[in-house]
Write a protein that holds these residues in place. Structure first.
Motif, PDB file in Angstrom:
ATOM      1  N   UNK A 128       0.841  -1.187   0.000  1.00  0.00           N
ATOM      2  CA  UNK A 128       0.000   0.000   0.000  1.00  0.00           C
ATOM      3  C   UNK A 128       0.883   1.246   0.000  1.00  0.00           C
ATOM      4  N   UNK A 129       0.494   2.223  -0.792  1.00  0.00           N
ATOM      5  CA  UNK A 129       1.236   3.479  -0.835  1.00  0.00           C
ATOM      6  C   UNK A 129       0.789   4.337   0.346  1.00  0.00           C
ATOM      7  N   UNK A 130       1.411   4.101   1.479  1.00  0.00           N
ATOM      8  CA  UNK A 130       0.967   4.686   2.740  1.00  0.00           C
ATOM      9  C   UNK A 130       1.050   6.205   2.774  1.00  0.00           C
ATOM     10  N   UNK A 131      -0.001   6.834   3.282  1.00  0.00           N
ATOM     11  CA  UNK A 131      -0.009   8.281   3.421  1.00  0.00           C
ATOM     12  C   UNK A 131       0.921   8.698   4.562  1.00  0.00           C
ATOM     13  N   UNK A 132       0.873   7.966   5.670  1.00  0.00           N
ATOM     14  CA  UNK A 132       1.798   8.250   6.767  1.00  0.00           C
ATOM     15  C   UNK A 132       3.225   7.951   6.327  1.00  0.00           C
ATOM     16  N   UNK A 133       3.407   6.908   5.525  1.00  0.00           N
ATOM     17  CA  UNK A 133       4.727   6.595   4.967  1.00  0.00           C
ATOM     18  C   UNK A 133       5.297   7.802   4.227  1.00  0.00           C
ATOM     19  N   UNK A 134       4.499   8.385   3.343  1.00  0.00           N
ATOM     20  CA  UNK A 134       4.970   9.530   2.559  1.00  0.00           C
ATOM     21  C   UNK A 134       5.327  10.703   3.466  1.00  0.00           C
ATOM     22  N   UNK A 135       4.492  10.964   4.463  1.00  0.00           N
ATOM     23  CA  UNK A 135       4.740  12.089   5.371  1.00  0.00           C
ATOM     24  C   UNK A 135       6.006  11.872   6.195  1.00  0.00           C
ATOM     25  N   UNK A 136       6.197  10.648   6.689  1.00  0.00           N
ATOM     26  CA  UNK A 136       7.372  10.345   7.522  1.00  0.00           C
ATOM     27  C   UNK A 136       8.653  10.401   6.691  1.00  0.00           C
ATOM     28  N   UNK A 137       8.629   9.869   5.480  1.00  0.00           N
ATOM     29  CA  UNK A 137       9.823   9.922   4.638  1.00  0.00           C
ATOM     30  C   UNK A 137      10.166  11.357   4.250  1.00  0.00           C
ATOM     31  N   UNK A 138       9.149  12.183   4.052  1.00  0.00           N
ATOM     32  CA  UNK A 138       9.392  13.599   3.768  1.00  0.00           C
ATOM     33  C   UNK A 138      10.076  14.273   4.955  1.00  0.00           C
ATOM     34  N   UNK A 139       9.580  13.984   6.162  1.00  0.00           N
ATOM     35  CA  UNK A 139      10.199  14.545   7.365  1.00  0.00           C
ATOM     36  C   UNK A 139      11.635  14.051   7.531  1.00  0.00           C
ATOM     37  N   UNK A 140      11.838  12.755   7.279  1.00  0.00           N
ATOM     38  CA  UNK A 140      13.178  12.193   7.418  1.00  0.00           C
ATOM     39  C   UNK A 140      14.147  12.863   6.452  1.00  0.00           C
ATOM     40  N   UNK A 141      13.683  13.134   5.237  1.00  0.00           N
ATOM     41  CA  UNK A 141      14.515  13.824   4.258  1.00  0.00           C
ATOM     42  C   UNK A 141      14.868  15.227   4.738  1.00  0.00           C
TER      43      UNK A 141
END
Length: 281
Positions: free
Chosen positions: A201-214
């Motif tokens: 699944x293309x996780x919405x929380x996944x996208x947000x967390x990876x953006x923050x990590x970047x």
């Protein structure tokens, strides 16, 4: 006191809400869903969830039965009517009711249902213990459909072993958790998570967390990893709409980071919660 729910344009007490026995969501799991977290009475990552909702509907050749403006108003009205401060709103759209036939009906009126769930989301997380299990789901996990029997069965296997959840494995590599995306942190601090494809699944929380990590200058590598690699990692965690950043402290009876949340996961969890509160709408 019962909840107020939304069914096909109407706000109803939950005990009065009904859906046809001929609804294709019931007969075929022919429907999609989203779960949006609520913090301080506001919606978290709402735009991402509605964008994914439209994509899931499109992949199943379904229309969006309600405008974006109306949908946002329904979410906010349910928060208000149920006095929801912290928890989630569940949304489900099906192809609607029609006589049972594998062929898609041409003129069925779609079913749309929303309800609230009050639950604590922001409390500090002490970590969960997981097992590995074969991934027996269908091949289009990128579509957020309501056919959740396989992950439900897998979660129950974990519960039967006294654990909290499971990471599913296909062809030797971790796909994701039963209701979450999966990550490890290598000993040199790199965050590793499976790349996007039809397999997860293309996780919405996944996208947000990876953006923050970047933004935090953390190194990220998107690729498959094995359970053995995960057991040798410095840390591990999962992300989901109502779990946020959830530390994993044991995998198949191998303890990680001394059985407590590690520094990388703890930092990400804290910052994600802070940023979610700021951006919630």
């Amino acid at each position: 006191m019962s909840r107020t729910v939304y069914v096909n344009g109407n706000y109803l007490p939950e005990e009065n809400a009904t859906v046809s026995i001929f609804d294709r969501g019931f007969l075929f799991a022919d429907g999609v869903y989203e779960v949006t977290a609520v913090l301080d009475g506001k919606l978290v990552d709402y735009a991402g969830h509605t964008t994914r909702l439209e994509r899931s509907l499109g992949e199943l050749k379904m229309e969006m039965p309600i405008s974006q403006e109306e949908l946002l108003e329904v979410h906010r009205e349910l928060i208000k009517r149920n006095n929801l401060n912290e928890g989630a709103i569940y949304l489900q759209i099906t192809r609607g009711a029609a006589d049972r036939d594998f062929v898609f009906p041409k003129d069925a009126e779609q079913t749309i249902v929303l309800f609230t769930q009050a639950k604590p989301l922001s409390a500090p997380k002490t970590g969960i213990r997981i097992i590995s299990a074969p991934d027996i789901r269908w091949g289009r996990r990128d579509i957020k459909t309501v056919q959740l029997l396989a992950p439900s069965m897998t979660k129950m296997i974990a519960k039967a072993e006294g654990k909290d959840d499971a990471w599913m494995v296909q062809d030797g590599f971790v796909t994701e958790g039963t209701s979450s995306n999966a990550y490890i942190v290598t000993k040199d601090g790199k965050i590793v998570t499976r790349n996007l494809s039809n397999s997860i699944l293309h996780g919405i929380t996944r996208a947000a967390v990876l953006k923050l990590a970047t933004e935090l200058d953390m190194e990220i590598e998107e690729r498959p990893f094995t359970i053995e690699e995960a057991q040798q990692a410095a840390e591990a965690f999962a992300t989901a709409a109502t779990a946020f950043v959830n530390p994993i402290i044991e995998i198949d009876n191998v303890e990680l980071s001394g059985g407590t949340p590690g520094p990388v996961v703890t930092r990400l969890s804290k910052i994600y919660l802070e940023e979610s509160r700021k951006a919630a709408m």
